[in-house]
Design a protein around this motif. Structure first.
Motif, PDB file in Angstrom:
ATOM      1  N   ILE A   1       0.846  -1.199   0.000  1.00 19.31           N
ATOM      2  CA  ILE A   1       0.000   0.000   0.000  1.00 19.31           C
ATOM      3  C   ILE A   1       0.883   1.250   0.000  1.00 19.31           C
ATOM      4  CG2 ILE A   1      -1.732   1.298   1.313  1.00 19.31           C
ATOM      5  CD1 ILE A   1      -2.774  -1.362   2.363  1.00 19.31           C
ATOM      6  N   ASP A   2       0.597   2.170  -0.890  1.00 19.80           N
ATOM      7  CA  ASP A   2       1.370   3.404  -1.015  1.00 19.80           C
ATOM      8  C   ASP A   2       1.089   4.334   0.165  1.00 19.80           C
ATOM      9  OD1 ASP A   2       1.679   6.373  -2.092  1.00 19.80           O
ATOM     10  OD2 ASP A   2       2.852   5.084  -3.423  1.00 19.80           O
ATOM     11  N   CYS A   3       2.117   5.075   0.581  1.00 17.66           N
ATOM     12  CA  CYS A   3       1.968   6.021   1.700  1.00 17.66           C
ATOM     13  C   CYS A   3       0.775   6.952   1.499  1.00 17.66           C
ATOM     14  CB  CYS A   3       3.230   6.881   1.860  1.00 17.66           C
ATOM     15  SG  CYS A   3       4.768   5.958   2.042  1.00 17.66           S
ATOM     16  N   ARG A   4       0.592   7.388   0.248  1.00 17.12           N
ATOM     17  CA  ARG A   4      -0.425   8.392  -0.044  1.00 17.12           C
ATOM     18  C   ARG A   4      -1.847   7.858   0.024  1.00 17.12           C
ATOM     19  NH1 ARG A   4       3.023   9.827  -5.264  1.00 17.12           N
ATOM     20  NH2 ARG A   4       3.357   7.586  -4.952  1.00 17.12           N
ATOM     21  N   HIS A   5      -2.006   6.561   0.117  1.00 20.97           N
ATOM     22  CA  HIS A   5      -3.349   6.005   0.266  1.00 20.97           C
ATOM     23  C   HIS A   5      -3.955   6.445   1.599  1.00 20.97           C
ATOM     24  CE1 HIS A   5      -6.679   3.231  -0.250  1.00 20.97           C
ATOM     25  NE2 HIS A   5      -6.466   2.772   0.969  1.00 20.97           N
ATOM     26  N   CYS A   6      -3.116   6.518   2.620  1.00 19.64           N
ATOM     27  CA  CYS A   6      -3.589   6.952   3.942  1.00 19.64           C
ATOM     28  C   CYS A   6      -3.235   8.412   4.228  1.00 19.64           C
ATOM     29  CB  CYS A   6      -2.988   6.066   5.033  1.00 19.64           C
ATOM     30  SG  CYS A   6      -3.527   4.334   4.959  1.00 19.64           S
ATOM     31  N   HIS A   7      -2.034   8.816   3.849  1.00 22.26           N
ATOM     32  CA  HIS A   7      -1.590  10.188   4.085  1.00 22.26           C
ATOM     33  C   HIS A   7      -1.779  10.972   2.781  1.00 22.26           C
ATOM     34  CE1 HIS A   7      -0.036   8.695   7.875  1.00 22.26           C
ATOM     35  NE2 HIS A   7       0.649   7.764   7.222  1.00 22.26           N
ATOM     36  N   ASN A   8      -3.032  11.176   2.425  1.00 24.32           N
ATOM     37  CA  ASN A   8      -3.341  11.676   1.079  1.00 24.32           C
ATOM     38  C   ASN A   8      -3.120  13.175   0.895  1.00 24.32           C
ATOM     39  OD1 ASN A   8      -5.485  12.638   2.558  1.00 24.32           O
ATOM     40  ND2 ASN A   8      -7.024  11.313   1.621  1.00 24.32           N
ATOM     41  N   ALA A   9      -2.756  13.892   1.940  1.00 26.82           N
ATOM     42  CA  ALA A   9      -2.527  15.328   1.801  1.00 26.82           C
ATOM     43  C   ALA A   9      -1.044  15.680   1.775  1.00 26.82           C
ATOM     44  CB  ALA A   9      -3.220  16.088   2.941  1.00 26.82           C
ATOM     45  N   VAL A  10      -0.189  14.674   1.829  1.00 21.27           N
ATOM     46  CA  VAL A  10       1.245  14.929   2.007  1.00 21.27           C
ATOM     47  C   VAL A  10       1.864  15.720   0.861  1.00 21.27           C
ATOM     48  CG1 VAL A  10       2.042  12.783   0.920  1.00 21.27           C
ATOM     49  CG2 VAL A  10       3.403  13.839   2.740  1.00 21.27           C
ATOM     50  N   GLU A  11       1.294  15.625  -0.347  1.00 25.86           N
ATOM     51  CA  GLU A  11       1.865  16.327  -1.496  1.00 25.86           C
ATOM     52  C   GLU A  11       1.276  17.713  -1.718  1.00 25.86           C
ATOM     53  OE1 GLU A  11       3.067  13.293  -4.867  1.00 25.86           O
ATOM     54  OE2 GLU A  11       1.035  12.864  -4.183  1.00 25.86           O
ATOM     55  N   VAL A  12       0.203  18.026  -0.998  1.00 26.77           N
ATOM     56  CA  VAL A  12      -0.493  19.293  -1.267  1.00 26.77           C
ATOM     57  C   VAL A  12      -0.726  20.152  -0.031  1.00 26.77           C
ATOM     58  CG1 VAL A  12      -1.670  18.355  -3.296  1.00 26.77           C
ATOM     59  CG2 VAL A  12      -2.742  18.146  -1.047  1.00 26.77           C
ATOM     60  N   SER A  13      -0.342  19.649   1.136  1.00 31.01           N
ATOM     61  CA  SER A  13      -0.658  20.364   2.364  1.00 31.01           C
ATOM     62  C   SER A  13       0.512  20.326   3.333  1.00 31.01           C
ATOM     63  CB  SER A  13      -1.894  19.735   3.027  1.00 31.01           C
ATOM     64  OG  SER A  13      -2.147  20.296   4.288  1.00 31.01           O
ATOM     65  N   ALA A  14       0.505  21.270   4.262  1.00 31.29           N
ATOM     66  CA  ALA A  14       1.532  21.275   5.306  1.00 31.29           C
ATOM     67  C   ALA A  14       1.415  20.022   6.156  1.00 31.29           C
ATOM     68  CB  ALA A  14       1.386  22.521   6.176  1.00 31.29           C
ATOM     69  N   ASN A  15       0.196  19.567   6.382  1.00 32.50           N
ATOM     70  CA  ASN A  15      -0.057  18.368   7.170  1.00 32.50           C
ATOM     71  C   ASN A  15      -0.207  17.171   6.244  1.00 32.50           C
ATOM     72  OD1 ASN A  15      -1.419  16.322   8.818  1.00 32.50           O
ATOM     73  ND2 ASN A  15      -1.714  17.956  10.313  1.00 32.50           N
ATOM     74  N   ALA A  16       0.444  16.066   6.591  1.00 30.66           N
ATOM     75  CA  ALA A  16       0.375  14.877   5.733  1.00 30.66           C
ATOM     76  C   ALA A  16      -1.003  14.242   5.725  1.00 30.66           C
ATOM     77  CB  ALA A  16       1.414  13.847   6.176  1.00 30.66           C
ATOM     78  N   GLY A  17      -1.773  14.470   6.795  1.00 27.27           N
ATOM     79  CA  GLY A  17      -3.105  13.901   6.881  1.00 27.27           C
ATOM     80  C   GLY A  17      -3.111  12.503   7.480  1.00 27.27           C
ATOM     81  N   MET A  18      -4.176  12.201   8.185  1.00 26.78           N
ATOM     82  CA  MET A  18      -4.375  10.866   8.752  1.00 26.78           C
ATOM     83  C   MET A  18      -5.637  10.263   8.144  1.00 26.78           C
ATOM     84  SD  MET A  18      -1.944  10.052  10.793  1.00 26.78           S
ATOM     85  CE  MET A  18      -2.611   8.744  11.830  1.00 26.78           C
ATOM     86  N   PRO A  19      -5.640   8.967   7.915  1.00 23.39           N
ATOM     87  CA  PRO A  19      -6.790   8.350   7.240  1.00 23.39           C
ATOM     88  C   PRO A  19      -8.028   8.326   8.132  1.00 23.39           C
ATOM     89  CG  PRO A  19      -5.287   6.664   8.015  1.00 23.39           C
ATOM     90  CD  PRO A  19      -4.596   7.984   8.249  1.00 23.39           C
ATOM     91  N   PRO A  20      -9.204   8.641   7.584  1.00 18.16           N
ATOM     92  CA  PRO A  20     -10.439   8.467   8.342  1.00 18.16           C
ATOM     93  C   PRO A  20     -10.754   6.985   8.491  1.00 18.16           C
ATOM     94  CG  PRO A  20     -10.946   9.042   6.090  1.00 18.16           C
ATOM     95  CD  PRO A  20      -9.451   9.140   6.228  1.00 18.16           C
ATOM     96  N   THR A  21     -11.634   6.679   9.390  1.00 17.83           N
ATOM     97  CA  THR A  21     -12.002   5.278   9.623  1.00 17.83           C
ATOM     98  C   THR A  21     -12.511   4.606   8.355  1.00 17.83           C
ATOM     99  OG1 THR A  21     -12.547   5.810  11.909  1.00 17.83           O
ATOM    100  CG2 THR A  21     -13.414   3.754  11.042  1.00 17.83           C
ATOM    101  N   TYR A  22     -13.196   5.385   7.497  1.00 18.01           N
ATOM    102  CA  TYR A  22     -13.719   4.809   6.259  1.00 18.01           C
ATOM    103  C   TYR A  22     -12.603   4.217   5.402  1.00 18.01           C
ATOM    104  CZ  TYR A  22     -18.226   6.986   7.223  1.00 18.01           C
ATOM    105  OH  TYR A  22     -19.424   7.335   7.800  1.00 18.01           O
ATOM    106  N   THR A  23     -11.407   4.843   5.439  1.00 16.07           N
ATOM    107  CA  THR A  23     -10.289   4.314   4.664  1.00 16.07           C
ATOM    108  C   THR A  23      -9.890   2.936   5.174  1.00 16.07           C
ATOM    109  OG1 THR A  23      -9.460   6.545   4.192  1.00 16.07           O
ATOM    110  CG2 THR A  23      -7.898   4.721   3.957  1.00 16.07           C
ATOM    111  N   CYS A  24      -9.813   2.804   6.490  1.00 19.31           N
ATOM    112  CA  CYS A  24      -9.471   1.501   7.075  1.00 19.31           C
ATOM    113  C   CYS A  24     -10.525   0.445   6.727  1.00 19.31           C
ATOM    114  CB  CYS A  24      -9.358   1.623   8.598  1.00 19.31           C
ATOM    115  SG  CYS A  24      -8.210   2.880   9.183  1.00 19.31           S
TER     116      CYS A  24
END
Length: 217
Positions: free
Chosen positions: A64-87
């Motif tokens: 699984i690619d990092c960006r699948h869960c941390h989907n804001a890492v390329e566009v935001s200051a915060n990398a983002g954490m996955p919501p429960t729906y992603t899990c």
């Protein structure tokens, strides 16, 4: 008239003063060194999480690619954490009754996000933007270590001011090809472009990256 103190008193008094001086020196060293130690900064420490998530299993094992869960890492200051729906995209189909994942199912049922404990952080007075580092060729592992092979996620780097300045003073050797940015086990080899080439490729800024305003805004 007899002496109040025996001849050995001078020896014991001197010894006591020596031990007192050594104790003060040791205490001073502890007070000065402890905050600067990896232990105080919790390096190699994996905090307890609501679910013992394994990057080793999900990334190295399942790909699984990092960006699948941390989907804001390329566009935001915060990398983002996955919501429960992603899990639950996967876990509504597999391991559906696993006791280990009960907190995830409860989170979905109650519509309450999981509260993950931060592993790697910087003080509130430090500004850090994930997106600009990714855009300029800094790989995830430069700050987070080889996350893909961590059974439990731990803090891999000290994240001190000195740690950041070491890179900002000479960023070239820390940069990597675009297709290796999310490969946390990647290391430089003979095929890696020279630092000067990578600096030119990413258009490294001409301004002094050690200016206070870079990180303190």
């Amino acid at each position: 008239m007899g002496s109040v103190f025996r001849p050995a008193a001078n020896f014991w008094a001197s010894l006591a003063l020596l031990f007192l001086a050594l104790a003060l020196v040791a205490f001073s060293l502890v007070v000065w060194l402890w905050p600067r130690s990896d232990s105080a900064r919790r390096v190699n420490w994996a905090p307890a999480q609501p679910v013992p998530f394994s990057h080793q299993h999900h990334v190295s094992g399942l790909g699984i690619d990092c960006r699948h869960c941390h989907n804001a890492v390329e566009v935001s200051a915060n990398a983002g954490m996955p919501p429960t729906y992603t899990c639950m995209t996967c876990h509504s189909q597999i391991w559906t009754n696993a006791a280990l994942l009960e907190p995830v199912r409860n989170s979905l049922r109650d519509d309450r996000p999981l509260v993950w404990r931060r592993v790697t952080d910087v003080p509130d007075f430090v500004y850090f933007d994930h997106s600009i580092h990714i855009a300029k060729g800094v790989g995830c592992s430069s700050c987070h270590g080889d996350v893909a092979n961590m059974a439990l996620t731990y803090k891999a780097k000290s994240m001190t001011m000195q740690f950041c300045l070491d890179c900002h003073r000479d960023p070239g050797p820390r940069l990597r090809p675009k297709d290796k940015i999310f490969d946390t086990s990647w290391t430089r080899d003979a095929t890696t472009p020279a630092p000067e080439v990578l600096l030119a490729l990413y258009g490294a800024p001409q301004r002094n990256l050690t200016d206070c305003s870079i990180c303190h805004r």
